[in-house]
Scaffold this active site. Structure first.
Site, PDB file in Angstrom:
ATOM      1  N   GLU A 163       0.828  -1.215   0.000  1.00 14.31           N
ATOM      2  CA  GLU A 163       0.000   0.000   0.000  1.00 14.31           C
ATOM      3  C   GLU A 163       0.862   1.265   0.000  1.00 14.31           C
ATOM      4  OE1 GLU A 163      -1.635   1.863   3.444  1.00 14.31           O
ATOM      5  OE2 GLU A 163      -1.298   0.073   4.679  1.00 14.31           O
ATOM      6  N   LYS A 211      -3.275  -1.666  16.045  1.00 13.33           N
ATOM      7  CA  LYS A 211      -2.731  -0.887  17.161  1.00 13.33           C
ATOM      8  C   LYS A 211      -3.789  -0.609  18.198  1.00 13.33           C
ATOM      9  CE  LYS A 211      -0.147   1.850  14.382  1.00 13.33           C
ATOM     10  NZ  LYS A 211      -1.104   1.314  13.472  1.00 13.33           N
TER      11      LYS A 211
END
Ligand code: PSU
Ligand code: MN
Length: 308
Positions: free
Chosen positions: A25, A159
């Site tokens: 990406e 996260k």
């Protein structure tokens, strides 16, 4: 659709020679890391993919085209330009039509990889259900995309800027397998584990490839998350990083940061508050993911060839 896709020479050759391709990406380059570490990371990750015997395809939007594979100069331009748009599913048509410079998130990289018939994708972390989403409804489009697009995403979990429990619930509802690579707990990006147990632990890249093949052979629409913990030597201290993350999340609230700006803001603050240590961890885990993801791509390619 083909008229919008532009392949690099390397990716075109890989297609002709049936070599496994790994999608990468570009939001991680433009919005996830500062220059010049971002471009350096992107180059190193591409080289790791090559060293493992696969071919890298970094995906981005430029000049009205969806680029499948960037040249070195394009990568440099991309990592060093101001005002690159962060492109999610909703933004893709406009950014292409208006010929803007656009970075693909996990969502759009999956979309474009599927258009280019690439089934493996390596990144750092996926988006998810944000903390406080019961009020803000901030749920990353990455989760919806994982539910419907046939691309597997290798990452280091998610996260704890996110609500990991709600993120796992969402993925379960949407039928997205989350496969732990040599772990039974969801890795939390900067750290190797979290309290969230996964339903499937794989010991080898081959087991993962088998599972992916079975999923798609069975016509079960959608992607999968392959959760690969950060290497032990690069992991951060859990209570230290969680303290920093909490502080960054609070600051984001005070500063009224919302929507697509949330994740880049939080990543930037965490980097500052850790004096750059979070960036080192981030780079290390992406490289590790590139290694594991390329091996899965190789294994998958063999299985598809042999039709076993
Ligand atoms: N997590 C990271 N680095 C990143 C991102 C997430 O550690 O660069 C990027 C990815 O492109 C991901 C996107 O798809 O942020 C999620 O953004 P949002 O939460 O706005 O959906
Ligand atoms: Mn969001």
């Amino acid at each position: 659709m083909e008229q919008y896709l532009e392949y690099s020479q390397e990716v075109r050759d890989a297609k002709i020679n049936d070599k496994p391709i790994v999608a990468l990406e570009s939001t991680i380059i433009s919005h996830g890391m500062p220059y010049p570490q971002n471009v350096e990371m992107a180059r190193e990750v591409e080289q790791i993919v090559r060293d493992e015997g696969a071919v890298p395809a970094t995906i981005a939007i430029m000049d009205g085209k969806i680029k499948i594979g960037l040249s070195d100069e394009e990568l440099e331009k991309f990592g060093n330009s101001e005002g690159v748009a962060k492109v999610s599913r909703r933004d893709l048509p406009n950014v292409v039509a208006m010929k803007k410079l656009g970075a693909t998130t996990v969502t759009t990289t999956m979309i474009c990889a599927e258009m280019a018939e690439i089934e493996m994708f390596v990144t750092g972390g996926i988006g998810g259900v944000h903390r406080g989403a019961e009020k803000t409804m901030d749920i990353s489009a990455d989760l919806e995309e994982l539910a419907k697009t046939n691309v597997a995403v290798v990452c280091a979990g998610a996260k704890s800027i996110l609500d990991l429990g709600l993120t796992m619930e969402y993925l379960e509802t949407k039928g997205v397998p989350v496969i732990g690579y040599q772990t039974e707990y969801l890795p939390a990006f900067y750290t190797r584990t979290s309290e969230f147990k996964l339903s499937f632990r794989a010991e080898s890249e081959e087991e993962i490839a088998e599972t992916l093949k079975a999923k798609w052979d069975l016509g079960l629409q959608g992607g999968a998350v392959i959760a690969n913990p950060i290497p032990e030597e690069d992991a951060m201290d859990e209570s230290y990083i969680n303290g920093i993350i909490s502080q960054a999340v609070k600051e984001a609230e005070t500063d009224n940061i919302s929507g697509k700006d949330s994740t880049p803001y939080l990543l930037g603050r965490i980097k500052e508050l850790t004096n750059g240590k979070s960036l080192d961890a981030n780079i290390a885990l992406v490289k590790h993911n590139a290694r594991v993801g390329s091996r899965i791509a190789l294994s998958l390619e063999k299985k598809i060839e042999k039709k076993v």
